[in-house]
Write a protein that holds these residues in place. Structure first.
Motif, PDB file in Angstrom:
ATOM      1  N   LEU A   6       0.830  -1.206   0.000  1.00 38.16           N
ATOM      2  CA  LEU A   6       0.000   0.000   0.000  1.00 38.16           C
ATOM      3  C   LEU A   6       0.865   1.255   0.000  1.00 38.16           C
ATOM      4  O   LEU A   6       0.553   2.240  -0.683  1.00 38.16           O
ATOM      5  CB  LEU A   6      -0.944  -0.009   1.210  1.00 38.16           C
ATOM      6  CG  LEU A   6      -2.009  -1.115   1.224  1.00 38.16           C
ATOM      7  CD1 LEU A   6      -2.873  -1.018   2.470  1.00 38.16           C
ATOM      8  CD2 LEU A   6      -2.878  -1.049  -0.025  1.00 38.16           C
ATOM      9  N   VAL A   7       1.953   1.242   0.771  1.00 38.28           N
ATOM     10  CA  VAL A   7       2.877   2.377   0.768  1.00 38.28           C
ATOM     11  C   VAL A   7       3.484   2.547  -0.616  1.00 38.28           C
ATOM     12  O   VAL A   7       3.586   3.663  -1.146  1.00 38.28           O
ATOM     13  CB  VAL A   7       3.984   2.186   1.821  1.00 38.28           C
ATOM     14  CG1 VAL A   7       5.040   3.272   1.691  1.00 38.28           C
ATOM     15  CG2 VAL A   7       3.388   2.205   3.220  1.00 38.28           C
ATOM     16  N   ALA A   8       3.885   1.435  -1.241  1.00 40.21           N
ATOM     17  CA  ALA A   8       4.478   1.507  -2.580  1.00 40.21           C
ATOM     18  C   ALA A   8       3.478   2.044  -3.591  1.00 40.21           C
ATOM     19  O   ALA A   8       3.823   2.838  -4.477  1.00 40.21           O
ATOM     20  CB  ALA A   8       4.981   0.130  -3.001  1.00 40.21           C
ATOM     21  N   VAL A   9       2.194   1.639  -3.482  1.00 39.32           N
ATOM     22  CA  VAL A   9       1.165   2.139  -4.407  1.00 39.32           C
ATOM     23  C   VAL A   9       0.990   3.644  -4.232  1.00 39.32           C
ATOM     24  O   VAL A   9       0.886   4.395  -5.215  1.00 39.32           O
ATOM     25  CB  VAL A   9      -0.169   1.406  -4.170  1.00 39.32           C
ATOM     26  CG1 VAL A   9      -1.293   2.076  -4.970  1.00 39.32           C
ATOM     27  CG2 VAL A   9      -0.059  -0.056  -4.569  1.00 39.32           C
ATOM     28  N   LEU A  10       0.967   4.115  -2.985  1.00 35.65           N
ATOM     29  CA  LEU A  10       0.804   5.544  -2.745  1.00 35.65           C
ATOM     30  C   LEU A  10       1.965   6.339  -3.321  1.00 35.65           C
ATOM     31  O   LEU A  10       1.773   7.373  -3.971  1.00 35.65           O
ATOM     32  CB  LEU A  10       0.671   5.812  -1.241  1.00 35.65           C
ATOM     33  CG  LEU A  10       0.550   7.287  -0.828  1.00 35.65           C
ATOM     34  CD1 LEU A  10      -0.626   7.946  -1.524  1.00 35.65           C
ATOM     35  CD2 LEU A  10       0.440   7.412   0.673  1.00 35.65           C
ATOM     36  N   GLU A  23      -0.761  -1.065 -14.545  1.00 37.45           N
ATOM     37  CA  GLU A  23       0.562  -0.490 -14.287  1.00 37.45           C
ATOM     38  C   GLU A  23       1.023  -0.795 -12.871  1.00 37.45           C
ATOM     39  O   GLU A  23       2.201  -1.113 -12.646  1.00 37.45           O
ATOM     40  CB  GLU A  23       0.522   1.018 -14.526  1.00 37.45           C
ATOM     41  CG  GLU A  23       0.374   1.403 -15.988  1.00 37.45           C
ATOM     42  CD  GLU A  23       0.113   2.872 -16.178  1.00 37.45           C
ATOM     43  OE1 GLU A  23       0.354   3.374 -17.302  1.00 37.45           O
ATOM     44  OE2 GLU A  23      -0.339   3.544 -15.218  1.00 37.45           O
ATOM     45  N   VAL A  24       0.100  -0.717 -11.912  1.00 39.85           N
ATOM     46  CA  VAL A  24       0.448  -1.052 -10.533  1.00 39.85           C
ATOM     47  C   VAL A  24       0.849  -2.519 -10.436  1.00 39.85           C
ATOM     48  O   VAL A  24       1.833  -2.871  -9.778  1.00 39.85           O
ATOM     49  CB  VAL A  24      -0.731  -0.760  -9.586  1.00 39.85           C
ATOM     50  CG1 VAL A  24      -0.437  -1.286  -8.180  1.00 39.85           C
ATOM     51  CG2 VAL A  24      -1.013   0.737  -9.538  1.00 39.85           C
ATOM     52  N   ALA A  25       0.086  -3.381 -11.102  1.00 37.90           N
ATOM     53  CA  ALA A  25       0.388  -4.808 -11.072  1.00 37.90           C
ATOM     54  C   ALA A  25       1.773  -5.093 -11.641  1.00 37.90           C
ATOM     55  O   ALA A  25       2.528  -5.911 -11.092  1.00 37.90           O
ATOM     56  CB  ALA A  25      -0.674  -5.572 -11.862  1.00 37.90           C
ATOM     57  N   GLN A  26       2.129  -4.415 -12.734  1.00 38.78           N
ATOM     58  CA  GLN A  26       3.433  -4.638 -13.351  1.00 38.78           C
ATOM     59  C   GLN A  26       4.555  -4.132 -12.459  1.00 38.78           C
ATOM     60  O   GLN A  26       5.577  -4.805 -12.291  1.00 38.78           O
ATOM     61  CB  GLN A  26       3.493  -3.930 -14.709  1.00 38.78           C
ATOM     62  CG  GLN A  26       4.806  -4.151 -15.442  1.00 38.78           C
ATOM     63  CD  GLN A  26       4.820  -3.486 -16.808  1.00 38.78           C
ATOM     64  OE1 GLN A  26       3.885  -2.774 -17.174  1.00 38.78           O
ATOM     65  NE2 GLN A  26       5.886  -3.706 -17.552  1.00 38.78           N
ATOM     66  N   ALA A  35      -3.933  -5.642  -7.410  1.00 39.08           N
ATOM     67  CA  ALA A  35      -3.688  -4.208  -7.542  1.00 39.08           C
ATOM     68  C   ALA A  35      -4.966  -3.411  -7.324  1.00 39.08           C
ATOM     69  O   ALA A  35      -4.967  -2.369  -6.641  1.00 39.08           O
ATOM     70  CB  ALA A  35      -3.101  -3.911  -8.918  1.00 39.08           C
ATOM     71  N   ARG A  36      -6.108  -3.877  -7.885  1.00 40.56           N
ATOM     72  CA  ARG A  36      -7.378  -3.172  -7.697  1.00 40.56           C
ATOM     73  C   ARG A  36      -7.803  -3.201  -6.237  1.00 40.56           C
ATOM     74  O   ARG A  36      -8.306  -2.187  -5.707  1.00 40.56           O
ATOM     75  CB  ARG A  36      -8.463  -3.813  -8.572  1.00 40.56           C
ATOM     76  CG  ARG A  36      -8.265  -3.602 -10.068  1.00 40.56           C
ATOM     77  CD  ARG A  36      -9.512  -4.016 -10.834  1.00 40.56           C
ATOM     78  NE  ARG A  36      -9.253  -3.978 -12.262  1.00 40.56           N
ATOM     79  CZ  ARG A  36      -8.859  -5.020 -12.984  1.00 40.56           C
ATOM     80  NH1 ARG A  36      -8.691  -6.204 -12.384  1.00 40.56           N
ATOM     81  NH2 ARG A  36      -8.647  -4.908 -14.275  1.00 40.56           N
ATOM     82  N   ARG A  37      -7.608  -4.339  -5.568  1.00 37.04           N
ATOM     83  CA  ARG A  37      -7.955  -4.413  -4.144  1.00 37.04           C
ATOM     84  C   ARG A  37      -7.128  -3.430  -3.324  1.00 37.04           C
ATOM     85  O   ARG A  37      -7.630  -2.788  -2.404  1.00 37.04           O
ATOM     86  CB  ARG A  37      -7.752  -5.840  -3.623  1.00 37.04           C
ATOM     87  CG  ARG A  37      -8.837  -6.821  -4.043  1.00 37.04           C
ATOM     88  CD  ARG A  37      -8.919  -7.994  -3.060  1.00 37.04           C
ATOM     89  NE  ARG A  37      -7.627  -8.657  -2.904  1.00 37.04           N
ATOM     90  CZ  ARG A  37      -7.264  -9.751  -3.570  1.00 37.04           C
ATOM     91  NH1 ARG A  37      -8.100 -10.284  -4.446  1.00 37.04           N
ATOM     92  NH2 ARG A  37      -6.099 -10.311  -3.355  1.00 37.04           N
ATOM     93  N   ASP A  38      -5.840  -3.314  -3.660  1.00 38.39           N
ATOM     94  CA  ASP A  38      -4.972  -2.383  -2.919  1.00 38.39           C
ATOM     95  C   ASP A  38      -5.405  -0.940  -3.139  1.00 38.39           C
ATOM     96  O   ASP A  38      -5.411  -0.131  -2.200  1.00 38.39           O
ATOM     97  CB  ASP A  38      -3.522  -2.566  -3.354  1.00 38.39           C
ATOM     98  CG  ASP A  38      -2.916  -3.870  -2.837  1.00 38.39           C
ATOM     99  OD1 ASP A  38      -3.519  -4.483  -1.937  1.00 38.39           O
ATOM    100  OD2 ASP A  38      -1.841  -4.273  -3.337  1.00 38.39           O
ATOM    101  N   LEU A  39      -5.761  -0.598  -4.372  1.00 38.55           N
ATOM    102  CA  LEU A  39      -6.221   0.766  -4.663  1.00 38.55           C
ATOM    103  C   LEU A  39      -7.528   1.064  -3.932  1.00 38.55           C
ATOM    104  O   LEU A  39      -7.718   2.156  -3.364  1.00 38.55           O
ATOM    105  CB  LEU A  39      -6.388   0.949  -6.167  1.00 38.55           C
ATOM    106  CG  LEU A  39      -5.076   1.029  -6.956  1.00 38.55           C
ATOM    107  CD1 LEU A  39      -5.303   0.729  -8.433  1.00 38.55           C
ATOM    108  CD2 LEU A  39      -4.426   2.397  -6.782  1.00 38.55           C
ATOM    109  N   ASP A  40      -8.434   0.095  -3.911  1.00 38.25           N
ATOM    110  CA  ASP A  40      -9.685   0.270  -3.166  1.00 38.25           C
ATOM    111  C   ASP A  40      -9.412   0.413  -1.672  1.00 38.25           C
ATOM    112  O   ASP A  40     -10.062   1.198  -0.978  1.00 38.25           O
ATOM    113  CB  ASP A  40     -10.613  -0.927  -3.407  1.00 38.25           C
ATOM    114  CG  ASP A  40     -11.236  -0.910  -4.788  1.00 38.25           C
ATOM    115  OD1 ASP A  40     -11.395   0.202  -5.353  1.00 38.25           O
ATOM    116  OD2 ASP A  40     -11.563  -1.991  -5.311  1.00 38.25           O
ATOM    117  N   ALA A  41      -8.412  -0.354  -1.173  1.00 39.04           N
ATOM    118  CA  ALA A  41      -8.084  -0.295   0.246  1.00 39.04           C
ATOM    119  C   ALA A  41      -7.563   1.081   0.637  1.00 39.04           C
ATOM    120  O   ALA A  41      -7.867   1.586   1.719  1.00 39.04           O
ATOM    121  CB  ALA A  41      -7.051  -1.367   0.592  1.00 39.04           C
ATOM    122  N   LEU A  42      -6.794   1.710  -0.238  1.00 42.70           N
ATOM    123  CA  LEU A  42      -6.318   3.069   0.044  1.00 42.70           C
ATOM    124  C   LEU A  42      -7.486   4.035   0.177  1.00 42.70           C
ATOM    125  O   LEU A  42      -7.520   4.873   1.095  1.00 42.70           O
ATOM    126  CB  LEU A  42      -5.373   3.538  -1.076  1.00 42.70           C
ATOM    127  CG  LEU A  42      -3.950   2.961  -1.086  1.00 42.70           C
ATOM    128  CD1 LEU A  42      -3.195   3.453  -2.325  1.00 42.70           C
ATOM    129  CD2 LEU A  42      -3.179   3.337   0.172  1.00 42.70           C
TER     130      LEU A  42
END
Length: 315
Positions: A6-10, A23-26, A35-42
């Motif tokens: 989650l930190v890396a996605v942010l 792009e996040v998945a790659q 990746a979609r779950r992590d974005l939703d979690a943010l």
């Protein structure tokens, strides 16, 4: 691991402003579903992130929000990659994590973090028998900073005899070998290696370093170290030994031992590098029951002389 992602996605959102799940998945080497779950979690956690549907859509931070969850300063990011980057002895898991993190670091952290990761090689093998503990020399930090920033340095240097010279160098990397530190640089005379404890001054010029595109510090150091080893141990001794004693010889002689093929009587051919016939004979005198020296004759003569002296003294 979820928190790290989650930190890396942010951080990725901060750097790119807009990303897709693909792009996040790659970048993070996960599935698009993850990746979609992590974005939703943010978004659920209250981070100001929202999705844009349709062509050209993706995920964005509201108003370009800048929430630095990494807690890293530029110097801290450099230090992290310096001690655990790809050029060090970090575990594969640590290296993989750092490779992912470097893609998420905001600029200008990213460039210097990548440079720090390849700026240092640690060679634990010692030259000689010195047991002096390594102490960072005076200008180590300045030279390492020049390597990471990619700037030339006006270098004051004293040779073995103490003669002082001054030259402009292109720093390419730092090597720690046992208790000694070395600077690998390009110069007008070609690639050179400088002992950092002999550096008397180090003044960055601000001019960019001319770095060969295919330069690899670890590979370059292997070539340099091999050449130095050959210069330090120019004598080659030939011998034969029982196969089950090769391990003991390797423990005693390290990289100076080269193992060849089998002989007609079932023993193994070996080559041992040394500095001189006298010193090599003295070193091997305690191993005579494990190997038979076949050449050069001078070493055999030295061993015979040592044996005669031992018999005369101890009977």
């Amino acid at each position: 691991m979820r928190t790290d992602r989650l930190v890396a996605v942010l951080l990725l959102l901060q750097r790119r402003e807009q990303v897709t799940a693909a792009e996040v998945a790659q970048e993070l080497e996960v599935s698009e579903r993850t990746a979609r779950r992590d974005l939703d979690a943010l978004a659920t956690a209250g981070v100001p992130v929202y999705s844009m549907q349709g062509r050209g859509g993706g995920w964005r931070l509201v108003g370009g929000a800048r929430t630095d969850l990494s807690g890293l300063t530029a110097s801290e990011a450099r230090a992290l990659f310096l001690v655990a980057g790809p050029a060090s002895a970090a575990t594969p898991a640590v290296k993989a994590a750092l490779r992912k993190l470097v893609h998420a670091l905001p600029e200008p952290f990213r460039t210097e973090a990548e440079a720090a990761a390849s700026s240092l090689v640690v060679d634990p093998r010692r030259w000689g028998t010195s047991r002096v503990e390594p102490r960072p020399p005076r200008f180590l930090d300045e030279l390492q900073d020049a390597v990471i920033r990619g700037v030339q340095v006006r270098l004051g240097y004293a040779d073995r005899e103490g003669a002082e010279t001054e030259r402009t160098v292109h720093p390419l990397g730092i090597v720690a070998k046992g208790p000694s530190w070395y600077l690998v640089s390009n110069t007008e005379a070609g690639r050179r290696t400088f002992r950092i404890d002999r550096v008397s001054s180090a003044d960055p010029t601000g001019d960019p370093v001319h770095r060969p595109e295919d330069f690899d510090l670890a590979e370059s150091w292997r070539e340099i170290a091999d050449e130095i080893d050959r210069e330090r141990t120019p004598l080659q001794l030939r011998a034969v030994c029982p196969p089950h004693r090769v391990g003991l010889l390797r423990m005693a002689l390290g990289d100076r031992l080269e193992v060849g093929g089998p002989t007609a009587d079932g023993r193994v051919e070996v080559v041992i590098r040394g500095h001189s016939e006298y010193l090599l004979a003295g070193e091997l005198a305690g191993l005579v029951e494990y190997l038979e020296v076949t050449g050069p004759p001078g070493v055999r003569d030295q061993l015979a002389s040592i044996g005669k002296a031992l018999v005369e003294r101890y009977g």
